[in-house]
Design a protein around this motif. Structure first.
Motif, PDB file in Angstrom:
ATOM      1  N   LYS A 308     -61.435 122.145  78.869  1.00  0.00           N
ATOM      2  CA  LYS A 308     -62.343 121.247  78.155  1.00  0.00           C
ATOM      3  C   LYS A 308     -63.790 121.509  78.555  1.00  0.00           C
ATOM      4  O   LYS A 308     -64.700 121.467  77.713  1.00  0.00           O
ATOM      5  N   GLU A 309     -63.997 121.762  79.849  1.00  0.00           N
ATOM      6  CA  GLU A 309     -65.349 122.053  80.331  1.00  0.00           C
ATOM      7  C   GLU A 309     -65.923 123.275  79.620  1.00  0.00           C
ATOM      8  O   GLU A 309     -67.069 123.271  79.139  1.00  0.00           O
ATOM      9  N   ARG A 310     -65.140 124.333  79.529  1.00  0.00           N
ATOM     10  CA  ARG A 310     -65.599 125.554  78.875  1.00  0.00           C
ATOM     11  C   ARG A 310     -65.862 125.332  77.391  1.00  0.00           C
ATOM     12  O   ARG A 310     -66.841 125.822  76.833  1.00  0.00           O
ATOM     13  N   GLU A 311     -64.964 124.574  76.735  1.00  0.00           N
ATOM     14  CA  GLU A 311     -65.106 124.344  75.306  1.00  0.00           C
ATOM     15  C   GLU A 311     -66.354 123.520  75.010  1.00  0.00           C
ATOM     16  O   GLU A 311     -67.104 123.809  74.080  1.00  0.00           O
ATOM     17  N   LEU A 312     -66.610 122.483  75.822  1.00  0.00           N
ATOM     18  CA  LEU A 312     -67.791 121.658  75.598  1.00  0.00           C
ATOM     19  C   LEU A 312     -69.072 122.457  75.834  1.00  0.00           C
ATOM     20  O   LEU A 312     -70.044 122.325  75.090  1.00  0.00           O
ATOM     21  N   ALA A 313     -69.070 123.292  76.882  1.00  0.00           N
ATOM     22  CA  ALA A 313     -70.235 124.135  77.136  1.00  0.00           C
ATOM     23  C   ALA A 313     -70.433 125.130  75.994  1.00  0.00           C
ATOM     24  O   ALA A 313     -71.569 125.412  75.585  1.00  0.00           O
ATOM     25  N   ARG A 314     -69.319 125.648  75.440  1.00  0.00           N
ATOM     26  CA  ARG A 314     -69.410 126.588  74.312  1.00  0.00           C
ATOM     27  C   ARG A 314     -70.040 125.918  73.100  1.00  0.00           C
ATOM     28  O   ARG A 314     -70.866 126.509  72.396  1.00  0.00           O
ATOM     29  N   LEU A 315     -69.679 124.647  72.859  1.00  0.00           N
ATOM     30  CA  LEU A 315     -70.228 123.943  71.708  1.00  0.00           C
ATOM     31  C   LEU A 315     -71.714 123.639  71.908  1.00  0.00           C
ATOM     32  O   LEU A 315     -72.495 123.660  70.957  1.00  0.00           O
ATOM     33  N   GLY A 316     -72.103 123.347  73.165  1.00  0.00           N
ATOM     34  CA  GLY A 316     -73.519 123.164  73.449  1.00  0.00           C
ATOM     35  C   GLY A 316     -74.305 124.437  73.169  1.00  0.00           C
ATOM     36  O   GLY A 316     -75.402 124.402  72.579  1.00  0.00           O
ATOM     37  N   GLU A 317     -73.748 125.575  73.573  1.00  0.00           N
ATOM     38  CA  GLU A 317     -74.394 126.859  73.305  1.00  0.00           C
ATOM     39  C   GLU A 317     -74.429 127.147  71.801  1.00  0.00           C
ATOM     40  O   GLU A 317     -75.390 127.729  71.290  1.00  0.00           O
ATOM     41  N   LYS A 318     -73.354 126.724  71.098  1.00  0.00           N
ATOM     42  CA  LYS A 318     -73.303 126.952  69.653  1.00  0.00           C
ATOM     43  C   LYS A 318     -74.451 126.240  68.938  1.00  0.00           C
ATOM     44  O   LYS A 318     -75.010 126.761  67.963  1.00  0.00           O
ATOM     45  N   ILE A 319     -74.829 125.066  69.424  1.00  0.00           N
ATOM     46  CA  ILE A 319     -75.936 124.333  68.803  1.00  0.00           C
ATOM     47  C   ILE A 319     -77.229 125.149  68.896  1.00  0.00           C
ATOM     48  O   ILE A 319     -77.998 125.246  67.937  1.00  0.00           O
ATOM     49  N   TYR A 320     -77.450 125.755  70.073  1.00  0.00           N
ATOM     50  CA  TYR A 320     -78.660 126.568  70.234  1.00  0.00           C
ATOM     51  C   TYR A 320     -78.567 127.863  69.423  1.00  0.00           C
ATOM     52  O   TYR A 320     -79.569 128.332  68.870  1.00  0.00           O
ATOM     53  N   GLU A 321     -77.355 128.442  69.339  1.00  0.00           N
ATOM     54  CA  GLU A 321     -77.187 129.672  68.555  1.00  0.00           C
ATOM     55  C   GLU A 321     -77.535 129.445  67.088  1.00  0.00           C
ATOM     56  O   GLU A 321     -78.074 130.317  66.417  1.00  0.00           O
ATOM     57  N   ARG A 322     -77.232 128.258  66.586  1.00  0.00           N
ATOM     58  CA  ARG A 322     -77.474 127.944  65.169  1.00  0.00           C
ATOM     59  C   ARG A 322     -78.576 126.883  65.038  1.00  0.00           C
ATOM     60  O   ARG A 322     -78.483 125.948  64.234  1.00  0.00           O
ATOM     61  N   TYR A 323     -79.582 127.034  65.888  1.00  0.00           N
ATOM     62  CA  TYR A 323     -80.653 126.041  66.004  1.00  0.00           C
ATOM     63  C   TYR A 323     -81.234 125.680  64.641  1.00  0.00           C
ATOM     64  O   TYR A 323     -81.374 124.497  64.283  1.00  0.00           O
ATOM     65  N   GLY A 324     -81.589 126.706  63.846  1.00  0.00           N
ATOM     66  CA  GLY A 324     -82.239 126.454  62.554  1.00  0.00           C
ATOM     67  C   GLY A 324     -81.378 125.652  61.612  1.00  0.00           C
ATOM     68  O   GLY A 324     -81.854 124.706  60.961  1.00  0.00           O
ATOM     69  N   GLU A 325     -80.079 125.999  61.512  1.00  0.00           N
ATOM     70  CA  GLU A 325     -79.175 125.283  60.608  1.00  0.00           C
ATOM     71  C   GLU A 325     -79.002 123.833  61.039  1.00  0.00           C
ATOM     72  O   GLU A 325     -79.031 122.911  60.219  1.00  0.00           O
ATOM     73  N   VAL A 326     -78.793 123.624  62.336  1.00  0.00           N
ATOM     74  CA  VAL A 326     -78.590 122.268  62.841  1.00  0.00           C
ATOM     75  C   VAL A 326     -79.843 121.433  62.619  1.00  0.00           C
ATOM     76  O   VAL A 326     -79.786 120.278  62.179  1.00  0.00           O
ATOM     77  N   GLU A 327     -80.987 122.022  62.904  1.00  0.00           N
ATOM     78  CA  GLU A 327     -82.255 121.287  62.734  1.00  0.00           C
ATOM     79  C   GLU A 327     -82.465 120.901  61.276  1.00  0.00           C
ATOM     80  O   GLU A 327     -82.927 119.783  60.973  1.00  0.00           O
TER      81      GLU A 327
END
Length: 662
Positions: A308-327
């Protein structure tokens, strides 16, 4: 302790199999014991599934390793010839009896595979006319003949406790001269555990005479039947006490109130574990103590926290990877809110806008909490990607708050990851204490330690590519032109079999038969080995063709006027082709040895294990990653480095780019 599945268990498993097997294709069948058969299925969404059918005892999916005989008996051979390649069209339970039916369509033929779970039950294949093609065990009773060619007859129907009327129940109870619990077992086709559960929920003494119940008490029994048999599968788990495992149930039972439980994702998983424990006891394996069970549960919890720790950290990184779309999504929602729209109105407007973000926003609640789907480029959309089994791993579903910024939403995931890390650290400390208690209880002379590893002298075949098949046959292959020449000159005997691909740059693969007949499974594994270590892998292909010949068909003598370069051969005569063979290898540690080869040959023997497929990483880079994954599960790094060094791991990897599967 129950010895076989109840009718409630069969109903729960059938419900599960309907979801997982309908639409799947039949593979091979194996007979592991006189009354036990395993049938493999290939599902487009779930991959390979193994179903175990044991006459008079159980039916469920299994992940336990199996050792099949080299020559299959008559019944699984018949199943292979009739059903292989067929498609499952239905799975059902006959009435509320302990009888499960699997309907299979192959071409114009329709078959019914029946598993009888009641005492003296059987496993049978029926044709479209209800005739028995072949039973697992030919039996003849006074009113039923379970013989090939006979019309199959079900047992006489009994009252169904799920649908019994109040009047029928009252008649059964009033005409009984036995106690309540026995009357329910005999009259309503249910096991003793569920009869006791009915009594408990109805608030009645199980030993009181059945005929003495009042009308109001009969009403309570009838209501209890509806409660219990309407549950089916809601929370599958094992019931535990200090003496070990008591039962496997698909839903909570009041009769087991106060006892410990171990939960599972499916009822099949719970049954698989339950019967494995029962078999271990029957074979004289010492049952685990309470401390040992505690240790296992703590180890599982630690792994779950880590995942779970790894998955949550991966999702946090995913937000930054797709910064423009999320914003952009957050800005669109914020803009609508500033205009005075409610969140439900904002969601409705976005969904009807036709904008690309409409497909990405899955939900938006009244507090601004948002569920956003991001499919990575090349996914082809959520459903299409998931159908291939990889969409979930590459894309992501993100829980965001539309009132927060992109970094703040990412930080939420990082904070949750840290919370899982804290829980893992706490569980690790508790595990250390449990281990100390186990060692203290065992005494210094009983504490198990790993033996000092002494490097063994390499076997002759270890300088080539090699593996041992599921049937125990040694299979070798060349690493390059020189080793291909050496195998041909020194180790290819007349009694051996050889495989090669039509594509250039493939190893000469040899099955060392020792003069014995080679089963089909070994041939398929050798074919997978041949294509996986060929140039097909380097080209990034996921399947290929190869052919099988006798050793005496392989020669170094070219046709007149032709020239053979080093490592090349001439094959003369007929060839047996294996078409569209999937590539894929596995590596794992078996005892004190690193092994590799076809997944089906390595997986039952090794732990830990990784599966590898064509990808983008060089053998050296991937070997480092595999070593780190092994290191996460092995504390003794010196031992691990001696057994499975990075160089040793790289030597088992195919040429070209690779990646860990999944």
């Amino acid at each position: 302790m129950k010895k076989a599945m109840s009718n409630v268990d069969v109903a729960a498993v059938v419900e599960e199999l309907q979801e997982k097997l309908v639409g799947a294709f039949i593979g091979k069948a194996y007979q592991l014991a006189p009354d036990r058969v395993v049938v493999s299925f290939q599902s487009s969404g779930r991959g390979k599934l193994d179903l175990i059918l044991e006459a008079g005892r159980r039916i469920h999916l299994t992940e336990k390793p199996r050792e099949a005989p080299k020559m299959p008996p008559q019944f699984p051979t018949m199943l292979r010839s009739r059903l292989s390649g067929g498609r499952v069209t239905a799975v059902r339970q006959h009435g509320f009896d302990r009888v499960a039916e699997i309907e299979i369509q192959r071409g114009d033929d329709r078959y019914l595979l029946i598993a009888e779970i009641f005492p003296k039950g059987n496993i049978l294949l029926l044709d479209d006319y209800g005739r028995i093609v072949l039973p697992l065990r030919p039996l003849a009773f006074r009113d039923r003949k379970l013989l090939a060619g006979e019309k199959y007859q079900y047992r006489e129907d009994q009252l169904d406790p799920r649908t019994v009327s109040k009047n029928d129940l009252a008649f059964i109870l009033a005409s009984s001269d036995s106690e309540l619990v026995r009357t329910l077992v005999r009259g309503l086709n249910m096991g003793g555990t569920y009869a006791e559960e009915v009594c408990l929920r109805a608030g009645l003494n199980k030993t009181e005479p059945a005929h003495s119940l009042t009308g109001e008490e009969i009403d309570r029994v009838h209501r209890a039947l509806g409660e219990i048999f309407g549950l089916v599968q809601t929370d599958p788990h094992l019931v535990l006490d200090e003496g070990g495992v008591v039962d496997a149930v698909p839903a909570p039972l009041a009769v087991y109130g106060g006892l410990d439980r171990r939960e599972f994702g499916s009822f099949s998983e719970a049954l698989d574990e339950f019967f494995a424990i029962e078999e271990a006891k029957a074979e004289g394996v010492k049952p685990k103590t309470a401390l040992e069970r505690r240790r296992e549960m703590q180890e599982r919890s630690i792994q779950e926290f880590r995942d779970k720790e790894r998955e949550l950290a991966r999702l946090g990184e995913k937000i930054y990877e797709r910064y423009g779309e999320v914003e952009a999504v957050l800005a669109a929602i914020s803009k609508g809110f500033e205009k005075g729209y409610t969140y439900s109105e904002i969601l409705a407007k976005i969904k009807t806008s036709g904008l690309p973000i409409a497909e990405k926003i899955l939900a938006l609640d009244y507090q601004g909490e948002l569920l956003l789907r991001l499919d990575d480029p090349g996914d082809g959309g959520g459903e299409a990607a998931n159908a291939g089994g990889e969409g979930e791993a590459r894309g992501a579903e993100l829980e965001l708050n539309s009132k927060l910024t992109v970094p703040q939403n990412a930080q939420r995931y990082y904070d949750r990851a840290k919370e899982q890390a804290r829980k893992r650290e706490g569980a690790e400390k508790a595990l250390e204490e449990t281990i100390r208690l186990i060692e203290r209880k065992a005494g210094p002379e009983k504490v198990k330690t790993r033996k000092v590893f002494r490097r063994k002298k390499p076997k002759w075949y270890e300088r080539f590519r090699w593996f041992t098949s599921s049937d125990g046959f040694l299979v070798i292959g060349g690493r390059d032109a020189s080793s291909n020449e050496e195998i041909y000159a020194k180790y290819l005997e007349k009694r051996d079999l050889a495989l090669h691909t039509d594509a250039p740059g493939a190893p000469l693969v040899v099955i060392k038969t020792l003069g014995e007949g080679v089963p089909e499974e070994t041939l398929e594994e050798a074919a997978s080995f041949a294509v996986s270590y060929s140039s097909l892998w380097k080209a990034g292909l996921f399947e290929g063709d190869c052919y099988l010949v006798n050793a005496d068909q392989v020669t170094k003598t070219p046709e007149p006027g032709e020239f053979l370069k080093k490592g090349a051969f001439v094959v003369r005569g007929e060839r047996q082709y294996f078409r569209d063979v999937p590539v894929g290898v596995a590596l794992g540690i078996a005892g004190d040895q690193l092994i590799g080869g076809p997944i089906s040959a390595v997986k039952p023997r090794a732990d830990p294990i990784v599966e590898v497929e064509p990808g983008e990483l060089s053998p050296e880079d991937l070997a480092k990653r595999i070593y780190r994954s092994f290191a996460e599960k092995e504390d003794d790094r010196r031992w691990l480095k001696a057994v499975a060094s990075v160089d040793a791991i790289a030597s088992f990897l195919p040429p070209g780019g690779s990646k860990v599967k999944g």
